[in-house]
Design a protein around this motif. Structure first.
Motif, short mmCIF file in Angstrom:
data_model
loop_
_atom_site.label_atom_id
_atom_site.label_comp_id
_atom_site.label_asym_id
_atom_site.label_seq_id
_atom_site.Cartn_x
_atom_site.Cartn_y
_atom_site.Cartn_z
N PHE A 1 0.87 -1.17 0.00
CA PHE A 1 0.00 0.00 0.00
C PHE A 1 0.90 1.22 0.00
O PHE A 1 1.70 1.41 0.92
CB PHE A 1 -0.89 -0.02 1.25
CG PHE A 1 -1.90 1.08 1.29
CD1 PHE A 1 -3.14 0.94 0.69
CD2 PHE A 1 -1.61 2.27 1.94
CE1 PHE A 1 -4.07 1.95 0.74
CE2 PHE A 1 -2.55 3.29 2.00
CZ PHE A 1 -3.79 3.14 1.39
N LEU A 2 0.81 2.04 -1.04
CA LEU A 2 1.63 3.23 -1.16
C LEU A 2 0.72 4.44 -1.02
O LEU A 2 -0.25 4.60 -1.76
CB LEU A 2 2.32 3.24 -2.53
CG LEU A 2 3.32 4.32 -2.80
CD1 LEU A 2 4.47 4.26 -1.81
CD2 LEU A 2 3.84 4.18 -4.22
N GLN B 1 9.20 -5.96 7.13
CA GLN B 1 10.49 -5.91 6.43
C GLN B 1 10.39 -5.40 5.00
O GLN B 1 11.24 -4.63 4.56
CB GLN B 1 11.14 -7.29 6.43
CG GLN B 1 11.64 -7.70 7.79
CD GLN B 1 12.34 -9.04 7.74
OE1 GLN B 1 12.07 -9.87 6.89
NE2 GLN B 1 13.27 -9.23 8.65
N PHE B 2 9.39 -5.84 4.24
CA PHE B 2 9.30 -5.40 2.86
C PHE B 2 9.02 -3.90 2.78
O PHE B 2 9.55 -3.21 1.90
CB PHE B 2 8.24 -6.20 2.08
CG PHE B 2 8.21 -5.87 0.62
CD1 PHE B 2 9.25 -6.24 -0.20
CD2 PHE B 2 7.15 -5.16 0.08
CE1 PHE B 2 9.25 -5.92 -1.55
CE2 PHE B 2 7.13 -4.84 -1.27
CZ PHE B 2 8.18 -5.23 -2.09
N ALA B 3 8.21 -3.39 3.69
CA ALA B 3 7.94 -1.96 3.72
C ALA B 3 9.22 -1.17 4.02
O ALA B 3 9.48 -0.14 3.40
CB ALA B 3 6.86 -1.63 4.75
N ALA B 4 10.02 -1.66 4.95
CA ALA B 4 11.29 -1.00 5.28
C ALA B 4 12.22 -0.99 4.08
O ALA B 4 12.82 0.03 3.74
CB ALA B 4 11.95 -1.69 6.47
N TYR B 5 12.33 -2.13 3.41
CA TYR B 5 13.18 -2.24 2.21
C TYR B 5 12.68 -1.29 1.12
O TYR B 5 13.45 -0.56 0.52
CB TYR B 5 13.17 -3.69 1.70
CG TYR B 5 13.78 -3.84 0.34
CD1 TYR B 5 15.16 -3.89 0.17
CD2 TYR B 5 12.97 -3.91 -0.79
CE1 TYR B 5 15.72 -4.02 -1.09
CE2 TYR B 5 13.52 -4.04 -2.05
CZ TYR B 5 14.90 -4.09 -2.20
OH TYR B 5 15.45 -4.21 -3.45
N ILE C 1 12.94 3.60 -2.26
CA ILE C 1 12.28 4.78 -2.81
C ILE C 1 13.06 6.05 -2.44
O ILE C 1 13.33 6.90 -3.30
CB ILE C 1 10.82 4.88 -2.30
CG1 ILE C 1 9.97 3.77 -2.92
CG2 ILE C 1 10.23 6.26 -2.60
CD1 ILE C 1 8.62 3.59 -2.27
N ALA C 2 13.44 6.19 -1.18
CA ALA C 2 14.20 7.36 -0.73
C ALA C 2 15.52 7.50 -1.49
O ALA C 2 15.89 8.60 -1.91
CB ALA C 2 14.45 7.28 0.77
N GLU D 1 1.65 -4.25 3.87
CA GLU D 1 2.94 -3.54 3.90
C GLU D 1 2.65 -2.14 3.37
O GLU D 1 2.06 -1.97 2.31
CB GLU D 1 3.95 -4.24 2.99
CG GLU D 1 4.24 -5.67 3.38
CD GLU D 1 5.30 -5.78 4.44
OE1 GLU D 1 6.00 -4.79 4.70
OE2 GLU D 1 5.44 -6.88 4.99
N THR D 2 3.04 -1.10 4.13
CA THR D 2 2.66 0.27 3.77
C THR D 2 3.86 1.20 3.80
O THR D 2 4.68 1.16 4.71
CB THR D 2 1.61 0.81 4.76
OG1 THR D 2 0.48 -0.07 4.74
CG2 THR D 2 1.16 2.20 4.40
N VAL D 3 3.95 2.04 2.77
CA VAL D 3 4.94 3.11 2.72
C VAL D 3 4.19 4.42 2.48
O VAL D 3 3.37 4.52 1.58
CB VAL D 3 5.98 2.88 1.61
CG1 VAL D 3 6.92 4.08 1.50
CG2 VAL D 3 6.78 1.61 1.85
N LEU D 4 4.46 5.39 3.33
CA LEU D 4 3.88 6.73 3.19
C LEU D 4 4.97 7.64 2.62
O LEU D 4 6.07 7.71 3.16
CB LEU D 4 3.42 7.24 4.56
CG LEU D 4 3.02 8.70 4.67
CD1 LEU D 4 1.79 8.98 3.84
CD2 LEU D 4 2.78 9.07 6.13
#
Length: 79
Positions: free
Chosen positions: A2-3, A27-31, A36-37, A69-72
């Motif tokens: 989820f982005l 873990q996948f969200a952290a990776y 992305i950064a 798994e979420t990245v903001l």
């Protein structure tokens, strides 16, 4: 994955750049957040403040309570 893409705000004019935020227990969200950064930093389009995880004292609902798994991504500051 989820982005979620947002624009950040600060009362101060000093903060700038893009932030990627993730739940440290996934873990996948952290990776993904770190990748992305780094890709954004390498593009030289906008400064990246790096990837950071949320903390218990400062939870972000969409990141910490999402079953995926979420990245903001905070794309910058309105201030």
């Amino acid at each position: 994955m989820f982005l979620s893409i947002h624009v950040n705000f600060s009362e101060y004019s000093d903060p700038h750049g893009l932030e990627t935020i993730y739940n440290g227990s996934k873990q996948f969200a952290a990776y993904s957040a770190d990748k992305i950064a780094k890709e954004i930093e390498n593009s030289k389009v906008i400064a990246s403040r790096g990837a950071s995880e949320t903390f218990d004292y400062n939870p972000i609902y969409i990141v910490d309570y999402n079953p995926c798994e979420t990245v903001l991504i905070e794309t910058g500051f309105l201030s």
